[in-house]
Design a protein around this motif. Sequence first.
Motif, PDB file in Angstrom:
ATOM      1  N   SER A  58       0.828  -1.210   0.000  1.00  0.00           N
ATOM      2  CA  SER A  58       0.000   0.000   0.000  1.00  0.00           C
ATOM      3  C   SER A  58       0.861   1.258   0.000  1.00  0.00           C
ATOM      4  CB  SER A  58      -0.933   0.013   1.209  1.00  0.00           C
ATOM      5  OG  SER A  58      -1.854  -1.037   1.121  1.00  0.00           O
ATOM      6  N   PHE A  59       1.929   1.251   0.808  1.00  0.00           N
ATOM      7  CA  PHE A  59       2.816   2.409   0.834  1.00  0.00           C
ATOM      8  C   PHE A  59       3.535   2.607  -0.494  1.00  0.00           C
ATOM      9  CE2 PHE A  59       2.645   2.165   5.551  1.00  0.00           C
ATOM     10  CZ  PHE A  59       2.224   3.466   5.760  1.00  0.00           C
ATOM     11  N   VAL A  60       3.908   1.523  -1.151  1.00  0.00           N
ATOM     12  CA  VAL A  60       4.563   1.639  -2.463  1.00  0.00           C
ATOM     13  C   VAL A  60       3.590   2.239  -3.479  1.00  0.00           C
ATOM     14  CG1 VAL A  60       5.432   0.285  -4.408  1.00  0.00           C
ATOM     15  CG2 VAL A  60       6.284  -0.158  -2.117  1.00  0.00           C
ATOM     16  N   LEU A  61       2.353   1.769  -3.475  1.00  0.00           N
ATOM     17  CA  LEU A  61       1.376   2.293  -4.430  1.00  0.00           C
ATOM     18  C   LEU A  61       1.045   3.757  -4.155  1.00  0.00           C
ATOM     19  CD1 LEU A  61      -0.957  -0.802  -4.714  1.00  0.00           C
ATOM     20  CD2 LEU A  61       0.524   0.113  -6.498  1.00  0.00           C
ATOM     21  N   LEU A  62       0.870   4.127  -2.901  1.00  0.00           N
ATOM     22  CA  LEU A  62       0.598   5.517  -2.557  1.00  0.00           C
ATOM     23  C   LEU A  62       1.823   6.381  -2.851  1.00  0.00           C
ATOM     24  CD1 LEU A  62      -1.422   7.524  -1.473  1.00  0.00           C
ATOM     25  CD2 LEU A  62      -0.590   7.049   0.820  1.00  0.00           C
ATOM     26  N   GLY A  63       3.004   5.860  -2.531  1.00  0.00           N
ATOM     27  CA  GLY A  63       4.243   6.586  -2.838  1.00  0.00           C
ATOM     28  C   GLY A  63       4.422   6.798  -4.322  1.00  0.00           C
ATOM     29  N   LEU A  64       3.991   5.838  -5.129  1.00  0.00           N
ATOM     30  CA  LEU A  64       4.057   5.972  -6.581  1.00  0.00           C
ATOM     31  C   LEU A  64       3.277   7.198  -7.039  1.00  0.00           C
ATOM     32  CD1 LEU A  64       5.037   4.352  -9.130  1.00  0.00           C
ATOM     33  CD2 LEU A  64       2.753   3.362  -9.173  1.00  0.00           C
ATOM     34  N   THR A  65       2.082   7.370  -6.502  1.00  0.00           N
ATOM     35  CA  THR A  65       1.279   8.535  -6.856  1.00  0.00           C
ATOM     36  C   THR A  65       1.944   9.819  -6.373  1.00  0.00           C
ATOM     37  OG1 THR A  65      -0.795   7.329  -6.878  1.00  0.00           O
ATOM     38  CG2 THR A  65      -0.936   9.676  -6.457  1.00  0.00           C
ATOM     39  N   LEU A  66       2.425   9.821  -5.146  1.00  0.00           N
ATOM     40  CA  LEU A  66       3.011  11.040  -4.596  1.00  0.00           C
ATOM     41  C   LEU A  66       4.307  11.434  -5.303  1.00  0.00           C
ATOM     42  CD1 LEU A  66       2.326  10.492  -0.806  1.00  0.00           C
ATOM     43  CD2 LEU A  66       1.084  11.951  -2.397  1.00  0.00           C
ATOM     44  N   VAL A  67       5.192  10.483  -5.537  1.00  0.00           N
ATOM     45  CA  VAL A  67       6.476  10.793  -6.179  1.00  0.00           C
ATOM     46  C   VAL A  67       6.275  11.202  -7.636  1.00  0.00           C
ATOM     47  CG1 VAL A  67       8.664   9.782  -6.935  1.00  0.00           C
ATOM     48  CG2 VAL A  67       7.850   9.389  -4.617  1.00  0.00           C
ATOM     49  N   CYS A  68       5.510  10.414  -8.377  1.00  0.00           N
ATOM     50  CA  CYS A  68       5.291  10.740  -9.792  1.00  0.00           C
ATOM     51  C   CYS A  68       4.495  12.032  -9.925  1.00  0.00           C
ATOM     52  CB  CYS A  68       4.573   9.592 -10.497  1.00  0.00           C
ATOM     53  SG  CYS A  68       5.554   8.090 -10.602  1.00  0.00           S
ATOM     54  N   GLY A  69       3.536  12.250  -9.047  1.00  0.00           N
ATOM     55  CA  GLY A  69       2.773  13.493  -9.080  1.00  0.00           C
ATOM     56  C   GLY A  69       3.642  14.704  -8.790  1.00  0.00           C
ATOM     57  N   THR A  70       4.587  14.556  -7.863  1.00  0.00           N
ATOM     58  CA  THR A  70       5.513  15.653  -7.565  1.00  0.00           C
ATOM     59  C   THR A  70       6.418  15.950  -8.752  1.00  0.00           C
ATOM     60  OG1 THR A  70       5.473  15.052  -5.227  1.00  0.00           O
ATOM     61  CG2 THR A  70       7.300  16.426  -5.960  1.00  0.00           C
ATOM     62  N   ILE A  71       6.884  14.921  -9.432  1.00  0.00           N
ATOM     63  CA  ILE A  71       7.709  15.128 -10.629  1.00  0.00           C
ATOM     64  C   ILE A  71       6.916  15.865 -11.695  1.00  0.00           C
ATOM     65  CG2 ILE A  71       8.886  13.954 -12.530  1.00  0.00           C
ATOM     66  CD1 ILE A  71       9.633  11.757 -10.485  1.00  0.00           C
ATOM     67  N   GLY A 136     -14.780   9.089   1.909  1.00  0.00           N
ATOM     68  CA  GLY A 136     -13.387   9.355   2.247  1.00  0.00           C
ATOM     69  C   GLY A 136     -12.414   9.158   1.096  1.00  0.00           C
ATOM     70  N   PRO A 137     -12.416   7.982   0.444  1.00  0.00           N
ATOM     71  CA  PRO A 137     -11.494   7.794  -0.682  1.00  0.00           C
ATOM     72  C   PRO A 137     -11.731   8.766  -1.822  1.00  0.00           C
ATOM     73  CG  PRO A 137     -12.367   5.699   0.054  1.00  0.00           C
ATOM     74  CD  PRO A 137     -13.114   6.756   0.794  1.00  0.00           C
ATOM     75  N   VAL A 138     -12.959   9.132  -2.060  1.00  0.00           N
ATOM     76  CA  VAL A 138     -13.261  10.094  -3.129  1.00  0.00           C
ATOM     77  C   VAL A 138     -12.680  11.458  -2.790  1.00  0.00           C
ATOM     78  CG1 VAL A 138     -15.115  11.277  -4.372  1.00  0.00           C
ATOM     79  CG2 VAL A 138     -15.324   8.835  -3.829  1.00  0.00           C
ATOM     80  N   LEU A 139     -12.839  11.875  -1.535  1.00  0.00           N
ATOM     81  CA  LEU A 139     -12.287  13.172  -1.129  1.00  0.00           C
ATOM     82  C   LEU A 139     -10.765  13.186  -1.189  1.00  0.00           C
ATOM     83  CD1 LEU A 139     -14.581  14.114   1.883  1.00  0.00           C
ATOM     84  CD2 LEU A 139     -14.603  15.059  -0.424  1.00  0.00           C
ATOM     85  N   VAL A 140     -10.137  12.120  -0.716  1.00  0.00           N
ATOM     86  CA  VAL A 140      -8.675  12.051  -0.759  1.00  0.00           C
ATOM     87  C   VAL A 140      -8.204  12.018  -2.215  1.00  0.00           C
ATOM     88  CG1 VAL A 140      -6.673  10.619  -0.183  1.00  0.00           C
ATOM     89  CG2 VAL A 140      -8.484  10.955   1.489  1.00  0.00           C
ATOM     90  N   GLY A 141      -8.882  11.264  -3.060  1.00  0.00           N
ATOM     91  CA  GLY A 141      -8.530  11.229  -4.478  1.00  0.00           C
ATOM     92  C   GLY A 141      -8.675  12.588  -5.141  1.00  0.00           C
ATOM     93  N   ALA A 142      -9.724  13.315  -4.781  1.00  0.00           N
ATOM     94  CA  ALA A 142      -9.914  14.666  -5.345  1.00  0.00           C
ATOM     95  C   ALA A 142      -8.799  15.601  -4.913  1.00  0.00           C
ATOM     96  CB  ALA A 142     -11.274  15.218  -4.934  1.00  0.00           C
ATOM     97  N   VAL A 143      -8.340  15.461  -3.686  1.00  0.00           N
ATOM     98  CA  VAL A 143      -7.243  16.300  -3.208  1.00  0.00           C
ATOM     99  C   VAL A 143      -5.937  15.949  -3.922  1.00  0.00           C
ATOM    100  CG1 VAL A 143      -5.799  16.816  -1.199  1.00  0.00           C
ATOM    101  CG2 VAL A 143      -8.278  16.798  -0.983  1.00  0.00           C
TER     102      VAL A 143
END
Length: 145
Positions: A58-71, A136-143
Amino acid sequence: MTQRTDTQPERRSRFAQTQQRGRRLLVLATLIGYPGMYLWFWAWRDSGVAPLLWGPVSFVLLGLTLVCGTILWSWTRNRVALAEQSLDERERQVRDHVYVIGYQIIGVAVTIALAIVGLVAVLGDGRVVLTWEMVGPVLVGAVIY
């Protein structure tokens, strides 16, 4: 802001220098990381997979979004806010085209969400109860997106 002239070398980021395929994979990784985390949880919560694997994956998948999104953000952060004079004709066309596609995607997503809520109301007992587990997941995804 100064205008770019032919004598000024264009400063390009590493992301801009990568091939189009690499950039598309980065965007795809950004988009599938967060939903992938929820799919991972739903698929494996009742299975026999050791709970020890749930957290790291789960952390790898969430980190994938955060790292790639930051790039992606670091490369595109001011592209939309640039004045018309600082963009050439091709860049203006690309920006306008992305606006149109973005609004179409948002329109389809909102339409699908409203259709699902409508179907639940019609096929159910006429009430739609929204709980934090659903919203909750919808709100977090929107953010994130």
